[in-house]
Design an enzyme around this catalytic site. Structure first.
Site, short mmCIF file in Angstrom:
data_model
loop_
_atom_site.label_atom_id
_atom_site.label_comp_id
_atom_site.label_asym_id
_atom_site.label_seq_id
_atom_site.Cartn_x
_atom_site.Cartn_y
_atom_site.Cartn_z
N HIS A 7 0.82 -1.21 0.00
CA HIS A 7 0.00 0.00 0.00
C HIS A 7 0.85 1.26 0.00
O HIS A 7 2.00 1.25 0.40
CB HIS A 7 -0.96 0.03 1.19
CG HIS A 7 -0.30 -0.02 2.54
ND1 HIS A 7 0.08 -1.19 3.14
CD2 HIS A 7 0.05 0.97 3.39
CE1 HIS A 7 0.63 -0.91 4.33
NE2 HIS A 7 0.64 0.39 4.50
N GLU A 43 -8.04 3.74 9.48
CA GLU A 43 -7.52 3.57 8.12
C GLU A 43 -8.57 2.95 7.21
O GLU A 43 -9.43 2.18 7.64
CB GLU A 43 -6.25 2.71 8.13
CG GLU A 43 -6.48 1.26 8.52
CD GLU A 43 -5.30 0.36 8.14
OE1 GLU A 43 -4.20 0.64 8.60
OE2 GLU A 43 -5.52 -0.60 7.39
N GLN A 54 -4.04 3.50 0.92
CA GLN A 54 -4.45 3.48 2.32
C GLN A 54 -4.61 4.92 2.80
O GLN A 54 -3.64 5.68 2.80
CB GLN A 54 -3.39 2.76 3.17
CG GLN A 54 -3.72 2.70 4.65
CD GLN A 54 -2.58 2.10 5.45
OE1 GLN A 54 -1.51 2.69 5.54
NE2 GLN A 54 -2.80 0.91 5.99
N HIS A 78 3.67 6.90 4.26
CA HIS A 78 4.63 5.80 4.15
C HIS A 78 4.29 4.88 2.99
O HIS A 78 3.21 4.98 2.41
CB HIS A 78 4.71 4.99 5.46
CG HIS A 78 3.45 4.25 5.83
ND1 HIS A 78 2.46 4.79 6.61
CD2 HIS A 78 3.03 3.00 5.55
CE1 HIS A 78 1.49 3.91 6.80
NE2 HIS A 78 1.80 2.80 6.15
N GLU A 128 7.18 0.55 5.65
CA GLU A 128 6.51 -0.47 6.44
C GLU A 128 6.68 -1.82 5.75
O GLU A 128 6.42 -1.94 4.56
CB GLU A 128 5.01 -0.14 6.57
CG GLU A 128 4.25 -1.18 7.40
CD GLU A 128 2.75 -0.86 7.52
OE1 GLU A 128 2.26 -0.01 6.76
OE2 GLU A 128 2.11 -1.46 8.38
CO CO Z 1 0.69 1.06 6.46
#
Ligand code: CO
Length: 132
Positions: A7, A43, A54, A78, A128
């Site tokens: 994502h 989220e 996301q 991120h 991530e």
């Molecule tokens: Co994430």
């Protein structure tokens, strides 16, 4: 070690407005929605091919995403990469002397296992690692 982009996470102030923007403008739908208490965020995941957009919004003033919005404003927060083993990749990152945020893998949303790598030694991007 990175098998796919899982994502791209975007920090937004108004989650409903952002969802409506992606749905109405690009025709992407909401597949998953979750409040992640420990991260202080709500989220929404919207699929794009095999990856997701996301959308992240803070649920508390002391959440890291709230601080991000304060400092940097809305935008890319991120990038989540899929990995076969979060622990193995995290060990490799540390072995090479790069900074991490999570010293060991932890539970993420959707029942995944995740770990964050610090942007400071990752050329400015919060990374991530996501293990399904
Ligand atoms: Co994430």
């Amino acid at each position: 070690m990175l098998t796919e982009i899982d994502h791209v996470a975007i920090a937004v102030r108004d989650l409903e407005a952002a969802v409506a923007y992606y749905r109405e403008t690009y025709g992407v739908e909401v597949e998953h929605r979750e409040v992640v208490e420990r991260d202080g965020v709500e989220e929404v995941l919207m699929p794009v091919a095999d990856s997701y957009v996301q959308l992240l919004s803070p649920i508390r003033d002391d959440s890291p995403v709230a601080k991000f919005l304060e400092k940097r404003g809305e935008g890319i927060h991120h990038v989540g990469y899929r990995v076969d083993s979060c622990a193995a990749v995290l060990e490799e990152v540390k072995r090479r002397g790069h900074q991490v945020i999570d010293e060991s893998p932890r539970p993420g949303s959707r029942g995944t296992t995740v770990a964050f790598v610090h942007p400071k030694t990752a050329f400015g991007t919060l990374i991530e690692l996501v293990e399904e």
